[in-house]
Motif scaffolding. Structure first.
Motif, PDB file in Angstrom:
ATOM      1  N   TRP A 723       6.062  36.490 -10.677  1.00  0.00           N
ATOM      2  CA  TRP A 723       4.903  35.796 -10.107  1.00  0.00           C
ATOM      3  C   TRP A 723       5.315  34.622  -9.223  1.00  0.00           C
ATOM      4  O   TRP A 723       4.669  34.344  -8.208  1.00  0.00           O
ATOM      5  N   ASN A 724       6.377  33.941  -9.592  1.00  0.00           N
ATOM      6  CA  ASN A 724       6.798  32.848  -8.719  1.00  0.00           C
ATOM      7  C   ASN A 724       7.395  33.366  -7.423  1.00  0.00           C
ATOM      8  O   ASN A 724       7.215  32.757  -6.369  1.00  0.00           O
ATOM      9  N   PHE A 725       8.083  34.499  -7.504  1.00  0.00           N
ATOM     10  CA  PHE A 725       8.617  35.035  -6.252  1.00  0.00           C
ATOM     11  C   PHE A 725       7.484  35.507  -5.340  1.00  0.00           C
ATOM     12  O   PHE A 725       7.484  35.239  -4.132  1.00  0.00           O
ATOM     13  N   VAL A 726       6.512  36.179  -5.929  1.00  0.00           N
ATOM     14  CA  VAL A 726       5.345  36.592  -5.142  1.00  0.00           C
ATOM     15  C   VAL A 726       4.702  35.364  -4.501  1.00  0.00           C
ATOM     16  O   VAL A 726       4.366  35.348  -3.311  1.00  0.00           O
ATOM     17  N   THR A 727       4.559  34.327  -5.297  1.00  0.00           N
ATOM     18  CA  THR A 727       3.872  33.134  -4.811  1.00  0.00           C
ATOM     19  C   THR A 727       4.608  32.471  -3.658  1.00  0.00           C
ATOM     20  O   THR A 727       4.027  32.196  -2.602  1.00  0.00           O
ATOM     21  N   VAL A 728       5.879  32.234  -3.845  1.00  0.00           N
ATOM     22  CA  VAL A 728       6.595  31.493  -2.803  1.00  0.00           C
ATOM     23  C   VAL A 728       6.834  32.360  -1.569  1.00  0.00           C
ATOM     24  O   VAL A 728       6.679  31.902  -0.438  1.00  0.00           O
ATOM     25  N   SER A 729       7.168  33.627  -1.780  1.00  0.00           N
ATOM     26  CA  SER A 729       7.510  34.452  -0.617  1.00  0.00           C
ATOM     27  C   SER A 729       6.265  34.936   0.126  1.00  0.00           C
ATOM     28  O   SER A 729       6.229  34.944   1.350  1.00  0.00           O
ATOM     29  N   GLN A 730       5.223  35.289  -0.635  1.00  0.00           N
ATOM     30  CA  GLN A 730       4.063  35.915  -0.001  1.00  0.00           C
ATOM     31  C   GLN A 730       2.924  34.948   0.319  1.00  0.00           C
ATOM     32  O   GLN A 730       2.143  35.205   1.223  1.00  0.00           O
ATOM     33  N   TYR A 731       2.832  33.866  -0.461  1.00  0.00           N
ATOM     34  CA  TYR A 731       1.682  32.978  -0.247  1.00  0.00           C
ATOM     35  C   TYR A 731       2.067  31.631   0.344  1.00  0.00           C
ATOM     36  O   TYR A 731       1.387  31.138   1.228  1.00  0.00           O
ATOM     37  N   LEU A 732       3.148  31.022  -0.122  1.00  0.00           N
ATOM     38  CA  LEU A 732       3.551  29.742   0.477  1.00  0.00           C
ATOM     39  C   LEU A 732       4.221  30.022   1.824  1.00  0.00           C
ATOM     40  O   LEU A 732       3.731  29.619   2.875  1.00  0.00           O
ATOM     41  N   LEU A 733       5.339  30.740   1.775  1.00  0.00           N
ATOM     42  CA  LEU A 733       5.968  31.103   3.049  1.00  0.00           C
ATOM     43  C   LEU A 733       5.085  32.115   3.780  1.00  0.00           C
ATOM     44  O   LEU A 733       5.148  32.239   5.005  1.00  0.00           O
ATOM     45  N   GLY A 734       4.299  32.848   3.007  1.00  0.00           N
ATOM     46  CA  GLY A 734       3.192  33.605   3.572  1.00  0.00           C
ATOM     47  C   GLY A 734       3.547  34.917   4.263  1.00  0.00           C
ATOM     48  O   GLY A 734       2.863  35.311   5.199  1.00  0.00           O
ATOM     49  N   VAL A 735       4.580  35.598   3.796  1.00  0.00           N
ATOM     50  CA  VAL A 735       4.931  36.877   4.430  1.00  0.00           C
ATOM     51  C   VAL A 735       4.775  37.980   3.394  1.00  0.00           C
ATOM     52  O   VAL A 735       5.546  38.060   2.438  1.00  0.00           O
ATOM     53  N   ARG A 736       3.748  38.800   3.547  1.00  0.00           N
ATOM     54  CA  ARG A 736       3.514  39.837   2.542  1.00  0.00           C
ATOM     55  C   ARG A 736       3.181  41.176   3.178  1.00  0.00           C
ATOM     56  O   ARG A 736       2.425  41.259   4.153  1.00  0.00           O
ATOM     57  N   PRO A 737       3.761  42.229   2.622  1.00  0.00           N
ATOM     58  CA  PRO A 737       3.500  43.551   3.170  1.00  0.00           C
ATOM     59  C   PRO A 737       2.075  43.996   2.874  1.00  0.00           C
ATOM     60  O   PRO A 737       1.562  43.747   1.777  1.00  0.00           O
ATOM     61  N   ASP A 738       1.470  44.628   3.834  1.00  0.00           N
ATOM     62  CA  ASP A 738       0.176  45.276   3.616  1.00  0.00           C
ATOM     63  C   ASP A 738       0.337  46.739   4.022  1.00  0.00           C
ATOM     64  O   ASP A 738       1.442  47.168   4.324  1.00  0.00           O
ATOM     65  N   TYR A 739      -0.754  47.491   4.057  1.00  0.00           N
ATOM     66  CA  TYR A 739      -0.614  48.920   4.342  1.00  0.00           C
ATOM     67  C   TYR A 739      -0.180  49.193   5.781  1.00  0.00           C
ATOM     68  O   TYR A 739       0.639  50.048   6.036  1.00  0.00           O
TER      69      TYR A 739
END
Ligand code: GLC
Ligand code: GLC
Length: 807
Positions: A723-739
């Motif tokens: 959850w912390n990796f998801v948070t920092v990588s996808q929400y703080l740094l804000g880079v997340r894969p979508d479809y």
């Protein structure tokens, strides 16, 4: 206070004293063979299953806490010492342990002699390598004896600790060409054995513990190294061990290296003997030949390093903030991988004999490692889904060896099914592998009852809809994510399980947390259905989600924050009306992640209340005020002393949900501050308070009501990692894969004014430069062209896409 420091270049944590506040450990192995190793060499090794194939013995609850492991000792002119300080505890002239990616290097020196022990499990090898390099730093020649030592476990770790009437008579070994073979129970039903060998001539050996230690002695008083002479003992029952004696001569300045190998081998059942009573050893000989020279050993080590380079290459950041960079690039991802490998089985807090794989735990672990090894994520998804029941519920745990659900625990944890949707959605977004949704997957491991994975997700989704209480909110069952909120249990017998006793049925206990999950995860299910062209199903799902959001707004809101639950009697839990436990963290995070109250200002209110009542400089506590007494109607949560574990501890797993919620409402500064509070690298300077490893997350940090506020427990194996990796990588740094592309949507404190993320996904590389002023809603250019919105479309494999984002 610190007990070491980070070496980011080498991707290592360097421990500079044996006297850390607790054993600080590392993990060896990433496939089938694993080892746990503390900074002084303590720990144990196993093949695949920490309970059933334990190679070496380890005593939990020991005094001192970390005694027993792979120990090397040197007798230099009558003085005995160990490079890892333990077991002899002779003062060293220098001590340094470096924990790296899948390896540990322990080095000590005394009196002009340095010994450095490198421990690792090579890629694709079922063995642990101990490379011992000794260097004469004095200006006189040296000759000394080097002793290895480890203690065998009689395979089944639990039986090993309980069944002495049998076990003290069954130990057997063989010693051939300097290699020590452990073959207890091989004479009957086992077809596997262990070997401990070394690539140099030996001067002696021991396999009988009493001979080696001297009866009644501790590891720190072992007799053989003191005598400087091995006993050449052959164990017969009692306690088989493996120890080699090497005689070493070094000219001034000279170094020599020896490779010791602890291997696990299997033979074909029908062809397991070389001669009557003599185990077939070709496997072991081949294994040892692979490490016959130092060049071979170092080449295997280089392969391991390359393996980790590859794994850690798919998400990296450069921000100029070294603590942020090291958490993201190195340690948080590493912990995600270890957590995936171990689930919750073997750590210095989990004995390897207890829990199997958790349905909810493993589903959440997926979120943190799916980008590292997507193929293994796929496998894991199928394993997890195979333990689901036809009504969508699931075994709470399953055994990794058999992959079968665990009957003693059964099902009834009503959050479980929804986590599967989240894990699968993450996998499909990462890989684009929609085909997985058509895989036929059994229910309860019964192939005759198989349905597509998509059908499994539908059942997961419908399970919540079909199990609602009087307020239209999800029934909680035995517990939801919070294992200790047991609203149907009413346990009064000491020692009874809070989760499975469940002595009242027909209750109406509802969980606002599961409602929040449904609001957050339900749309993932709808999106998958829509992408498969099933618009009717997608719409049905959207409507159910909307209805759930309404139910929360109507019945799940306490005025200043979200309620936690309704108990068996329909009484509110987590309300200002309660005396203790007035506000709980979980629904504040997940309801907002599910979009509830974001438009009408309730989300902000709930987050402000969280900040005011739950936040501390050590992290956000789970609830407040802590329960002062045991409440039979609430269960285990109230069993803990105030401030510990679920009773108002800082349960690090759920802090990220509040952090993500803060990004949902765009409060970058709060999100950043909360993230830093619990990130281990930021807590390093107060290691004397935190006490556990400053490079990995712990499950819990004692809360503000605790006697030892700020002290961590249960490091390594926790959903906190993913959850912390998801948070920092996808929400703080804000880079997340979508479809259809990569979402670039940073929301991080202004302190991080500029950074670059390199993300490899679906074969293409995205180089994302962000200029940040704190806030949310970046404007983007892709390869120089401005785009609307935050979605960077996926590019052809092999291409490099340049993105600029300005917040
Ligand atoms: C432990 C369990 C996890 C649970 C959490 C909160 O970490 O592994 O499944 O959600 O505790 O009780
Ligand atoms: C204990 C732990 C909790 C865990 C549960 C289930 O209650 O405190 O964290 O989730 O056991 O194993």
């Amino acid at each position: 206070m610190q007990f070491g420091h980070f070496d980011d270049e080498a991707r290592e944590y360097v421990i500079t004293t044996p006297h850390t506040p607790y054993p600080w450990i590392n993990y060896l192995g990433a496939q089938d063979f694993f080892g746990l190793v503390s900074h002084t060499g303590g720990g144990y090794s196993f093949y695949r299953d920490a309970k059933l194939r334990r190679l070496t013995r380890y005593r939990y609850n020991n005094v001192p806490v970390d005694d027993g492991g792979r120990y090397f000792s040197i007798n230099d002119g009558g003085e005995v010492w160990s490079p890892g300080y333990r077991p002899y505890k002779t003062e060293l002239d220098s001590f340094e342990t470096r924990h790296g990616m899948g390896y540990t290097r322990i080095a000590g020196s005394r009196n002009g002699l340095t010994a450095s022990v490198l421990l690792f499990v090579p890629v694709d090898v079922n063995a642990e390598v101990h490379r011992v390099e000794v260097t004469n730093t004095s200006d006189a020649p040296k000759s000394f004896s080097l002793f290895s030592f480890l203690e065998f476990n009689l395979w089944n770790a639990e039986d090993d600790q309980t069944n002495y009437q049998r076990n003290l008579s069954i130990g057997e070994v063989e010693v051939v060409d300097g290699a020590i073979y452990h073959k207890t129970e091989y004479r009957e039903r086992r077809d596997h054995y262990a070997v401990y060998g070394v690539n140099a001539p030996i001067a002696g050996f021991d396999t009988d513990r009493d001979t080696y230690l001297g009866f009644g002695n501790g590891f720190d008083e072992a007799a053989v190294p003191h005598a400087g002479k091995a006993g050449n003992s052959i164990a017969s029952g009692w306690y088989p061990i493996a120890s080699h004696q090497l005689e070493v001569e070094l000219a001034p300045g000279e170094s020599k290296a020896f490779t010791f190998v602890l291997g696990y081998l299997e033979n074909p059942r029908e062809d397991k003997w070389e001669a009557p009573g003599v185990i077939r050893k070709d496997g072991a000989r081949e294994l040892l030949a692979r490490f016959a020279t130092d060049e071979q050993t170092l080449a295997e080590f280089a392969t391991l390093n390359a393996y980790w380079d590859g794994l850690l290459g798919s998400y990296t950041v450069e921000s100029g903030h070294e603590k942020l960079d090291r958490m993201v690039n190195i340690w948080n991802q590493y912990q995600c991988m270890v957590t995936y490998n171990m689930s919750r089985s073997a750590s210095f807090f989990e004995t390897g004999m207890g829990r199997g794989m958790g349905f909810r735990d493993s589903s959440q672990d997926l979120l943190g490692f799916v980008h590292l090894v997507p193929e293994r994520a796929r496998e894991r998804i199928i394993d997890i889904a195979s333990t689901q029941f036809e009504d969508g519920s699931a075994y709470h745990q399953y055994q990794p060896l058999t992959k079968r659900g665990n009957h003693t625990l059964g099902s009834g944890f009503n959050d479980d099914p929804l986590w599967l949707i989240l894990g699968v959605a993450a996998y499909v977004k990462e890989t684009g592998d929609f085909a997985i949704l058509d895989e036929l997957v059994p229910f309860d491991n019964d192939e005759s009852k198989a349905a597509s994975l998509m059908e499994h997700l539908k059942r997961s989704f419908d399970f919540t809809i079909n199990n609602r209480g009087p307020h239209g909110l999800p029934l909680i069952g035995r517990a939801d994510w919070n294992d200790c909120l047991n609203l149907n249990c009413f346990s009064t017998e000491p020692g009874e399980s809070f989760q499975t006793t469940g002595n009242r049925t027909g209750g109406v206990a509802e969980s606002i947390f599961i409602a929040g999950m449904f609001a957050a995860i339900g749309p993932e299910y709808a999106a998958l259905a829509r992408r498969r062209g099933d618009d009717a199903e997608a719409q049905r799902a959207d409507e159910a989600v909307a209805a759930m959001r309404d139910a929360v707004l109507e019945h799940g809101w306490d005025g200043e924050w979200f309620l936690r639950a309704y108990d068996y009697f329909g009484t509110k839990v987590g309300s200002h009306e309660n005396e203790d436990g007035q506000i709980w963290i979980e629904p504040q995070g997940f309801c907002i992640m599910g979009g509830i109250g974001v438009e009408d200002g309730r989300a902000l209110k709930a987050l402000d209340a969280t900040r005011e009542r739950l936040n501390t400089p050590h992290g956000i506590v789970l609830l407040n005020p802590a329960y002062r007494e045991y409440h039979v109607e609430l269960g285990e949560v109230t069993s803990y002393p105030p401030g510990y574990k679920e009773n108002a501890g800082i349960f690090c797993h759920n802090n990220p949900w509040v952090i993500i919620a803060e990004t949902v409402v765009g409060r970058a500064e709060h999100a950043w501050e909360y993230w830093k509070q619990i990130a281990p690298a930021y807590r390093e300077e107060q290691s004397e308070v935190h006490r556990l490893e400053p490079y990995v997350y712990a499950q819990m940090i004692a809360g503000k009501d605790a006697v030892r506020h700020g002290e961590a427990k249960n490091s390594w194996l926790t959903g906190t990692a993913s959850w912390n990796f998801v948070t920092v990588s996808q929400y703080l740094l804000g880079v997340r894969p979508d479809y259809d592309g990569l979402v670039v949507d940073p929301c991080i404190g202004a302190e991080v004014s500029e950074y670059t993320v390199r993300r490899v996904v679906r074969g293409a590389t995205y180089v994302i430069h962000v200029t940040n002023s704190g806030g949310k809603g970046a404007s983007l250019t892709v390869d120089g062209m401005a785009i609307e919105g935050s979605l960077v479309p996926y590019a052809e494999p092999g291409s490099v896409v340049e993105v600029r984002a300005t917040v």
